[in-house]
Write a protein that holds these residues in place. Structure first.
Motif, PDB file in Angstrom:
ATOM      1  N   LEU A 477     -23.658  73.006  13.139  1.00  0.00           N
ATOM      2  CA  LEU A 477     -24.597  74.117  13.317  1.00  0.00           C
ATOM      3  C   LEU A 477     -25.505  73.936  14.514  1.00  0.00           C
ATOM      4  CD1 LEU A 477     -25.683  74.698   9.605  1.00  0.00           C
ATOM      5  CD2 LEU A 477     -24.136  76.082  10.944  1.00  0.00           C
ATOM      6  N   GLU A 478     -25.372  72.797  15.219  1.00  0.00           N
ATOM      7  CA  GLU A 478     -26.343  72.499  16.264  1.00  0.00           C
ATOM      8  C   GLU A 478     -26.296  73.506  17.404  1.00  0.00           C
ATOM      9  OE1 GLU A 478     -26.143  68.493  17.594  1.00  0.00           O
ATOM     10  OE2 GLU A 478     -26.240  67.638  15.589  1.00  0.00           O
ATOM     11  N   ASP A 479     -25.114  74.050  17.716  1.00  0.00           N
ATOM     12  CA  ASP A 479     -25.014  74.975  18.838  1.00  0.00           C
ATOM     13  C   ASP A 479     -24.897  76.430  18.391  1.00  0.00           C
ATOM     14  OD1 ASP A 479     -22.575  74.664  17.710  1.00  0.00           O
ATOM     15  OD2 ASP A 479     -21.435  74.667  19.587  1.00  0.00           O
ATOM     16  N   PHE A 480     -25.154  76.704  17.097  1.00  0.00           N
ATOM     17  CA  PHE A 480     -25.130  78.091  16.626  1.00  0.00           C
ATOM     18  C   PHE A 480     -26.493  78.728  16.914  1.00  0.00           C
ATOM     19  CE2 PHE A 480     -25.462  81.477  13.443  1.00  0.00           C
ATOM     20  CZ  PHE A 480     -24.277  82.145  13.693  1.00  0.00           C
ATOM     21  N   ASP A 481     -26.471  79.902  17.510  1.00  0.00           N
ATOM     22  CA  ASP A 481     -27.704  80.558  17.958  1.00  0.00           C
ATOM     23  C   ASP A 481     -28.266  81.419  16.834  1.00  0.00           C
ATOM     24  OD1 ASP A 481     -29.774  81.519  19.417  1.00  0.00           O
ATOM     25  OD2 ASP A 481     -28.583  82.915  20.623  1.00  0.00           O
ATOM     26  N   PHE A 482     -29.110  80.802  15.990  1.00  0.00           N
ATOM     27  CA  PHE A 482     -29.764  81.570  14.933  1.00  0.00           C
ATOM     28  C   PHE A 482     -30.810  82.520  15.503  1.00  0.00           C
ATOM     29  CE2 PHE A 482     -28.225  77.958  12.367  1.00  0.00           C
ATOM     30  CZ  PHE A 482     -27.629  78.647  11.326  1.00  0.00           C
ATOM     31  N   LYS A 483     -31.369  82.198  16.664  1.00  0.00           N
ATOM     32  CA  LYS A 483     -32.402  83.063  17.259  1.00  0.00           C
ATOM     33  C   LYS A 483     -31.838  84.436  17.622  1.00  0.00           C
ATOM     34  CE  LYS A 483     -35.824  80.122  17.196  1.00  0.00           C
ATOM     35  NZ  LYS A 483     -37.018  80.370  16.351  1.00  0.00           N
ATOM     36  N   VAL A1050     -38.786  57.321  11.426  1.00  0.00           N
ATOM     37  CA  VAL A1050     -37.966  56.771  12.500  1.00  0.00           C
ATOM     38  C   VAL A1050     -36.565  56.560  11.928  1.00  0.00           C
ATOM     39  CG1 VAL A1050     -37.679  54.920  14.172  1.00  0.00           C
ATOM     40  CG2 VAL A1050     -39.975  55.636  13.490  1.00  0.00           C
ATOM     41  N   GLY A1051     -35.565  57.085  12.607  1.00  0.00           N
ATOM     42  CA  GLY A1051     -34.200  56.927  12.136  1.00  0.00           C
ATOM     43  C   GLY A1051     -33.227  57.377  13.196  1.00  0.00           C
ATOM     44  N   HIS A1052     -31.947  57.352  12.853  1.00  0.00           N
ATOM     45  CA  HIS A1052     -30.877  57.722  13.779  1.00  0.00           C
ATOM     46  C   HIS A1052     -30.111  58.891  13.176  1.00  0.00           C
ATOM     47  CE1 HIS A1052     -28.413  56.716  17.295  1.00  0.00           C
ATOM     48  NE2 HIS A1052     -27.375  57.119  16.578  1.00  0.00           N
ATOM     49  N   GLY A1053     -30.157  60.043  13.842  1.00  0.00           N
ATOM     50  CA  GLY A1053     -29.505  61.238  13.326  1.00  0.00           C
ATOM     51  C   GLY A1053     -30.212  61.817  12.121  1.00  0.00           C
ATOM     52  N   LEU A1054     -31.541  61.906  12.185  1.00  0.00           N
ATOM     53  CA  LEU A1054     -32.316  62.352  11.024  1.00  0.00           C
ATOM     54  C   LEU A1054     -32.161  63.845  10.746  1.00  0.00           C
ATOM     55  CD1 LEU A1054     -35.672  60.385  11.433  1.00  0.00           C
ATOM     56  CD2 LEU A1054     -33.794  59.937   9.859  1.00  0.00           C
ATOM     57  N   GLN A1055     -31.744  64.606  11.768  1.00  0.00           N
ATOM     58  CA  GLN A1055     -31.634  66.054  11.567  1.00  0.00           C
ATOM     59  C   GLN A1055     -30.643  66.371  10.451  1.00  0.00           C
ATOM     60  OE1 GLN A1055     -30.643  68.188  15.127  1.00  0.00           O
ATOM     61  NE2 GLN A1055     -30.585  70.165  14.141  1.00  0.00           N
ATOM     62  N   LYS A1056     -29.485  65.704  10.459  1.00  0.00           N
ATOM     63  CA  LYS A1056     -28.495  65.937   9.409  1.00  0.00           C
ATOM     64  C   LYS A1056     -28.991  65.395   8.072  1.00  0.00           C
ATOM     65  CE  LYS A1056     -23.807  64.854   7.948  1.00  0.00           C
ATOM     66  NZ  LYS A1056     -22.577  64.078   8.214  1.00  0.00           N
ATOM     67  N   ILE A1061     -30.635  66.515   2.508  1.00  0.00           N
ATOM     68  CA  ILE A1061     -31.640  66.268   1.469  1.00  0.00           C
ATOM     69  C   ILE A1061     -32.386  67.551   1.131  1.00  0.00           C
ATOM     70  CG2 ILE A1061     -33.718  64.920   0.917  1.00  0.00           C
ATOM     71  CD1 ILE A1061     -32.723  62.801   2.846  1.00  0.00           C
ATOM     72  N   ASN A1062     -32.332  68.538   2.048  1.00  0.00           N
ATOM     73  CA  ASN A1062     -32.999  69.819   1.859  1.00  0.00           C
ATOM     74  C   ASN A1062     -34.503  69.684   2.046  1.00  0.00           C
ATOM     75  OD1 ASN A1062     -32.882  72.557  -0.561  1.00  0.00           O
ATOM     76  ND2 ASN A1062     -32.714  72.555   1.633  1.00  0.00           N
ATOM     77  N   LEU A1063     -34.877  69.091   3.169  1.00  0.00           N
ATOM     78  CA  LEU A1063     -36.281  68.904   3.525  1.00  0.00           C
ATOM     79  C   LEU A1063     -36.552  69.538   4.880  1.00  0.00           C
ATOM     80  CD1 LEU A1063     -37.122  65.216   2.540  1.00  0.00           C
ATOM     81  CD2 LEU A1063     -38.353  67.229   1.784  1.00  0.00           C
ATOM     82  N   MET A1064     -37.734  70.118   5.022  1.00  0.00           N
ATOM     83  CA  MET A1064     -38.192  70.641   6.304  1.00  0.00           C
ATOM     84  C   MET A1064     -39.329  69.735   6.777  1.00  0.00           C
ATOM     85  SD  MET A1064     -37.831  73.019   8.632  1.00  0.00           S
ATOM     86  CE  MET A1064     -36.920  74.310   7.790  1.00  0.00           C
ATOM     87  N   VAL A1065     -39.095  69.025   7.883  1.00  0.00           N
ATOM     88  CA  VAL A1065     -40.067  68.070   8.404  1.00  0.00           C
ATOM     89  C   VAL A1065     -40.547  68.577   9.761  1.00  0.00           C
ATOM     90  CG1 VAL A1065     -40.499  65.650   8.968  1.00  0.00           C
ATOM     91  CG2 VAL A1065     -38.790  66.235   7.243  1.00  0.00           C
ATOM     92  N   GLN A1069     -43.302  64.836  13.439  1.00  0.00           N
ATOM     93  CA  GLN A1069     -43.250  63.734  12.490  1.00  0.00           C
ATOM     94  C   GLN A1069     -41.873  63.061  12.462  1.00  0.00           C
ATOM     95  OE1 GLN A1069     -45.849  66.106   9.223  1.00  0.00           O
ATOM     96  NE2 GLN A1069     -45.090  64.145   8.507  1.00  0.00           N
ATOM     97  N   VAL A1070     -41.017  63.404  13.399  1.00  0.00           N
ATOM     98  CA  VAL A1070     -39.653  62.849  13.440  1.00  0.00           C
ATOM     99  C   VAL A1070     -39.461  62.130  14.772  1.00  0.00           C
ATOM    100  CG1 VAL A1070     -37.197  63.351  13.345  1.00  0.00           C
ATOM    101  CG2 VAL A1070     -38.784  64.697  11.966  1.00  0.00           C
ATOM    102  N   ILE A1071     -39.070  60.865  14.705  1.00  0.00           N
ATOM    103  CA  ILE A1071     -38.708  60.071  15.887  1.00  0.00           C
ATOM    104  C   ILE A1071     -37.247  59.679  15.699  1.00  0.00           C
ATOM    105  CG2 ILE A1071     -39.156  57.985  17.214  1.00  0.00           C
ATOM    106  CD1 ILE A1071     -42.030  58.062  16.109  1.00  0.00           C
TER     107      ILE A1071
END
Length: 1172
Positions: A477-483, A1050-1056, A1061-1065, A1069-1071
């Motif tokens: 979904l990273e390149d899907f244009d929701f806007k 702090v993590g690696h690939g936290l977006q997925k 997990i179904n969280l909006m951060v 607050q995300v590194i």
């Protein structure tokens, strides 16, 4: 099965007595059974017997259906109904196995299992059948081929087997231990004593009979047993069945029966009845907790003197008996009885096809000659002509379109031209005839696949109302244009999750300010609480700035509610995709269900609560706020024709529209205001049959409903479920349109061919000052506001209301007069191509605009999953019944928000981070992989927390292969979080985990992804897991608390990770180290390669470990701060990244083996890069 109490004559049987069995039959054998049976020299029946056609079966009562001979004169030792196919297996004392197909007992296969020992138990598996003899376990295909043959110790005397898992088998006998055999490796894994399957400890012992045990069975909480008791002369069959309650581990009243019980089985059809069988053929049915009735006894007529075996099919429709003369008797409750509820198709031997080939017509040019069977030969075939007598004649290519030749530009020998779109995409039809021009008539094909079956100009559904789908690429979904679909700051909801048809209703509840505040203040202990999950989802919608959210956790809890399944609210994936379910009825049932469920969740305030929110300030202890908002107190009066009147007070959360009945004789159509129909629906009066206590029988009664208290939010289900209701809406809208045009001073055009100028004149300010356009009046019957008044005699006045009618401010204290404004409409979009969809029109209030956009105004929006678009208010009430059908209406009392406390207090407290018990029964403190936070270690805003999560797959990805060879993802794989780890990011215990939770799941896991997640089968099962197992809600609350106090993850690939997990951060607050060490327009680099390159660490060897990954991400972030001088020297860090990408290309982004190349950290090249 204990044979000590059986007929002593059976013990004298020896297989050696029968090899020379004479065709002269035994005197006990009924000659009628062998009328059409052919016997081989050894006396074995070659064909099964079928019952004569004159036998009639009484439905619902067990009667004999068929009798067959398995082996003449050889006693049947065991019978077993196949659990996968419609087959009955029979084993004999001579070690021979026979199978019969279907209720007609047609012989399917027959083969020898053991040459000397009897078959003691049969167990059917998916790919074959297990046969147990004295010291041998044999796994054979249903046709008789041996899959494996496992010899046990000669000293063993095995009698029974039990399949505990799909590949684990327990075998036991006259020993004090049980063998556990792995069917995959065909090896004994361990010897265990007779113990409980989970703990291997003796749970309880029952002293059943003084002699020996004959048979027992378990159903639910009851265990029934039969056996022999010691008498003066030996063992005698005990006519008392011992019954035990496994909940209390004690015996209950024994059951006396009228036969000598040798076998018993529970047959739970409508009740938990028992079938008790004697060896002489008597069978009695009785309840385990009742009294046996002699009338319930029927008699099986065995050919031999004794019955040797008894079995019940999985469907409980068939019973099988085997006797001592080798005959099998099938009893059933219907002639078409089936052995299993869902049997797969049985494979039969293919008949010879040589003599049954179809005739071939040589005059057909396209007849495939491969239909003729040709023998293998090395000779030259007649059709193999030499090259001298044949010439290749390729099919001519079709001519190039003239438009392409006209517009083509040549570069060298290559020509380029725009596609004129006169052909189907990727298809070039051949012309078999030169003058055939049928392929030249293709019209222009639209780009969207939606419009390829009909002409685009015939497509009635407006583009914004059509069902929206997400197009997935390699990046997901990273390149899907929701806007492109949502240019507002409100959040849409993604539709690809199962049962996401309710997205529009979730949005309606969210934009009700009192409901949103109430739900977000609610928190309870229930694992699957819809109120809690809805509050978490509302919190995400609050935080989002236009990005879509997904209600995966809410829908997961929704699928676990038994009431939702009982009401048919849970759709299968196939029904949801194909649109088989009636979405309008479905969303109306869902609307009633969610209001009832939230009302119950808010009322449950009893018992200690782990998480107490601010919800208690909303309401008194008697009722919930949902009840105050939606509940309407009504009086239901029933008047019998005898004069008896019964009054019952109840409350309802919504109303259903009841339309006036139209008589077939009366062709005139009456004009109704919406207020009239609404009043008729609320104050419903109907004639029905009801019980009258005065008459003491059912009598015709008149039932009326009166209103005692009006709700703050009026919810209406429209119930437009047929063309009759749709025509009513359409006709009333036409009436309303004519009235509005007349009121505006215009004239109604007499025909559809009216000039456009006439329509423009009607819409001019002179003709209709109250309406800007004539189009706003079309298909409108629904008012924007209604006025409701409770009279003193319990009556209700309802009228349509316009702002121009209001002359003075209304006071609720005077006359109980209320004005309700339309707040939302949910409509069903009828679209045969996509299966239809549900959308919502919602009037978004000032407070929402103030929070999101900083402005104070009200605006109507269309919510179509992740498509959000502002619309005119007239669109919310316009219903073109050919494609846009109303389903649900929400009217809100004016100035509603002033009545309720709209403050939100975060109900999640710091105590959620403290130590908690594990759900796993085997978990020990010595196996703990984390140290919970102490009160002194509670994180503060800005503190670092290392995070990593592992996932398992619940549903596989659905994809299709395009004609150009590329893969198109139709539906992504559904993932579920399986493990979440948080490590301390600072302090003396930096790097030490304080959360390492394995998430228990009740849904079926398709793939554990062990290589990438480290999760193994059993880790998520509370019965056998040794991990720290928790619920998803428990761990979710911990992460929500950390987000709310402002820690930085702090993590690696936290977006997925956060998405699954179904969280909006919030982004600040995300590194994410995947972006820290990334150059624009370059590939993303794996954590393993970064750890090797910068930290000289080799991680993720065989599997992934979330603790290791979280620590590594923290160390990489420290390394980033060191290399970039806390971000002050971006140019020097850019050179480091260039060196990283150059090294990665050389290594093909693979970490070398342990004896391979050393990390660049210790090399001169790396030092030089740092110096730069």
């Amino acid at each position: 099965m204990n044979f000590e109490g059986l007929d002593p004559g059976l013990t004298e049987y020896a297989p050696a007595l029968h090899p020379t069995l004479d065709p002269v039959l035994d005197a006990h054998l009924n000659p009628s059974l062998l009328q059409n049976v052919e016997l081989d020299p050894e006396g074995v029946a070659l064909e099964a017997l079928s019952v004569p056609e004159s036998v009639h079966i009484m439905e619902g009562v067990y009667s004999e259906l068929h009798s067959v001979v398995a082996e003449v004169g050889v006693p049947v030792s065991v019978s077993h109904f196949d659990l996968h196919e419609e087959m009955l297996w029979v084993g004999s004392h001579g070690g021979h196995a026979t199978s019969f197909f279907g209720p007609a007992l047609e012989r399917y296969s027959s083969f020898q299992v053991n040459g000397s020992d009897d078959i003691r138990q049969i167990q059917s598996l998916e790919n074959g059948v297990l046969f147990l003899t004295k010291n041998n376990l044999k796994y054979m295909a249903r046709g008789g081929l041996i899959i494996f043959d496992y010899l046990l110790d000669e000293s063993e005397d095995m009698h029974s087997l039990l399949l505990t898992e799909s590949s684990t088998l327990l075998v036991g006998g006259l020993q004090n231990h049980v063998l556990e055999i792995d069917l995959n490796t065909v090896q004994e894994t361990q010897k265990v004593s007779l113990r409980d399957l989970r703990t291997f400890k003796v749970e309880h012992e029952f002293d059943a009979f003084s002699g020996s045990l004959s048979d027992f069975d378990v159903h639910g909480n009851l265990l029934a047993a039969c056996g022999f008791s010691s008498r003066l002369s030996g063992l005698a069959c005990d006519r008392f069945l011992k019954v035990y309650d496994l909940r209390m581990m004690r015996a209950i009243t024994p059951l006396q029966v009228h036969v000598d019980p040798a076998f018993l089985r529970f047959i739970p059809t409508y009740t938990s009845r028992l079938a008790i069988i004697s060896q002489t053929g008597q069978c009695q049915f009785c309840e385990p907790t009742g009294l046996a009735n002699p009338a319930d006894i029927f008699h099986v007529n065995p050919v031999g003197p004794l019955l040797m075996t008894f079995d019940v099919s999985a469907s409980k429709q068939a019973l099988a008996f085997g006797d001592s003369e080798g005959c099998v008797h099938l009893w059933a409750d219907s002639p078409e009885a089936s052995f299993n509820p869902y049997s797969r198709e049985t494979e039969f031997a293919l008949p010879c096809l040589v003599d049954s080939l179809p005739p071939l017509d040589w005059n057909q040019d396209l007849l495939p000659l491969s239909l003729i069977p040709v023998p293998l030969t090395t000779d030259t075939l007649l059709s193999d002509w030499p090259a001298a007598n044949s010439a290749p004649a390729p099919r001519r290519a079709p001519p190039v379109d003239a438009e392409i030749l006209r517009t083509m530009k040549k570069v060298g020998f290559i020509g380029y031209a725009p596609n004129p779109r006169t052909r189907l995409r990727n298809q070039i039809p051949y012309r078999l005839k030169e003058l055939d021009s049928e392929f030249d008539n293709f019209s222009q094909v639209p780009e969207s696949p939606i419009g390829r079956e009909e002409e685009p100009h015939l497509y009635m559904v407006s583009k914004k109302y059509r069902k929206v789908t997400i197009k997935y690429s390699k990046l997901g979904l990273e390149d899907f244009d929701f806007k492109h679909y949502n240019k507002t700051l409100f959040a849409g909801l993604e539709p690809h999750i199962p049962n996401a048809y309710c997205n529009c209703m979730i949005q309606v509840l969210y934009f009700l300010e009192p409901v949103r505040c109430l739900i977000q203040n609610h928190l309870c202990q229930k694992e699957f609480c819809l109120g809690c999950e809805l509050g978490f989802l509302f919190h995400m919608l609050d935080l989002s700035r236009g990005d879509p959210c997904q209600g995966s956790n809410f829908l997961r809890a929704f699928r676990t509610i038994p009431e939702a399944s009982a009401l048919g609210l849970i759709l299968a994936d196939s029904d949801e995709v194909s649109g088989k379910g009636n979405l309008a009825r479905l969303i109306q049932r869902w609307n009633r269900f969610i209001l009832t469920q939230l009302h119950q969740d808010m009322q449950e305030q009893e018992g200690p609560q782990a998480y107490r929110g601010a919800g208690g300030s909303f309401c008194s202890s008697g009722d919930s706020v949902i009840g105050q908002l939606f509940s309407c107190e009504v009086e239901n009066c029933s008047l019998c024709r005898c004069g008896k009147e019964t009054v019952r007070v109840s409350s309802t959360l919504l109303f259903t529209l009841s339309y006036p009945e139209s008589h077939s004789n009366d062709k005139t159509v009456k004009n109704y205001d919406f207020a009239q129909v609404l009043k008729r629906s609320i104050c419903l009066e109907q004639n029905t049959q009801a019980w009258c206590e005065n008459c003491e029988k059912y009598q015709p009664t008149i039932q009326t409903r009166n209103i005692r208290h009006l709700p703050d939010i009026l919810v209406i289900n429209c119930e437009v479920n047929s063309s009759k209701e749709a025509d009513f809406w359409k006709l009333q809208a036409e009436f309303a349109f004519k009235m509005a045009v007349k009121k505006a001073g215009g004239e109604i055009p007499k025909s559809k061919e009216s000039a456009l100028a006439d329509w423009k004149d009607l819409g001019s300010p002179k003709g209709r000052p109250l309406c800007t356009s004539i189009e706003e009046l079309k298909n409108v019957w629904l008012p924007y506001s209604i006025q409701m008044k409770l009279t003193k005699n319990k009556g209700l006045d309802v009228s349509n209301w316009t702002d121009g009618d209001e002359q003075s401010p209304l006071r609720e204290e005077e006359g109980n007069v209320y004005v309700y404004d339309l707040m939302a409409t949910v409509v069903h979009i009828l679209d045969s191509r996509t299966g239809g969809s549900l959308v919502g029109h919602i009037k978004v209030g000032e407070t929402y605009h103030q929070r999101k956009e900083g402005v104070t105004h009200q605006q109507w929006y269309l919510f179509n999953d992740f498509l959000i678009e502002p619309v005119d208010k007239c669109e919310a009430v316009q219903f073109d019944m050919s494609w846009k059908v109303p389903a649900i209406l929400y009217y809100v009392k004016r100035n509603l928000n002033n009545k309720y406390n709209l403050s939100i207090k975060n109900p999640i407290e710091a105590s959620v981070l403290l130590a908690e018990a594990s759900l796993a029964r085997k978990q020990r403190k010595t196996h703990a992989t984390f140290i919970p936070l102490m009160l002194s270690e509670m994180p503060q805003a800005g503190d670092l927390v290392g995070l990593d999560a592992e996932f398992v797959t619940l549903n596989e990805e659905e994809a299709e292969l395009r004609s150009d060879g590329t893969k198109s993802t139709i539906k992504p794989s559904q993932m579920s979080v399986a493990r979440i780890t948080c490590v301390r990011g600072q302090g003396p215990n930096e790097g030490v985990p304080f959360i390492d939770d394995y998430i228990s799941t009740q849904e079926q896991v398709v793939d554990y992804l062990t290589q990438y997640s480290g999760i193994k089968p059993g880790d998520l099962d509370a019965k056998i897991s040794s991990k720290h197992l928790t619920t998803l809600k428990s761990t979710y609350l911990k992460l929500r608390f950390l987000i709310d106090i402002g820690v930085k993850f702090v993590g690696h690939g936290l977006q997925k990770d956060f998405r699954v997990i179904n969280l909006m951060v919030p982004k600040d607050q995300v590194i994410d180290t995947v972006y820290l060490f990334h150059m624009p327009r370059k590939r993303m680099i794996s954590l393993r390669f970064l750890a090797w390159y910068f930290l000289d660490l080799k991680i993720q060897g065989e599997t992934h470990d979330s603790i290791e990954d979280a620590r590594t991400a923290l160390q990489l972030y420290r390394k980033y701060l060191e290399l970039s001088k806390n971000g002050s020297e971006p140019e020097s860090f850019h050179k480091v990244l260039k060196g990283l990408y150059e090294k990665g290309r050389k290594m093909d982004w693979k970490v070398p083996e342990p004896d391979g190349q050393a990390s660049p950290k210790n090399s001169a090249v790396f030092s030089t890069v740092l110096a730069l």
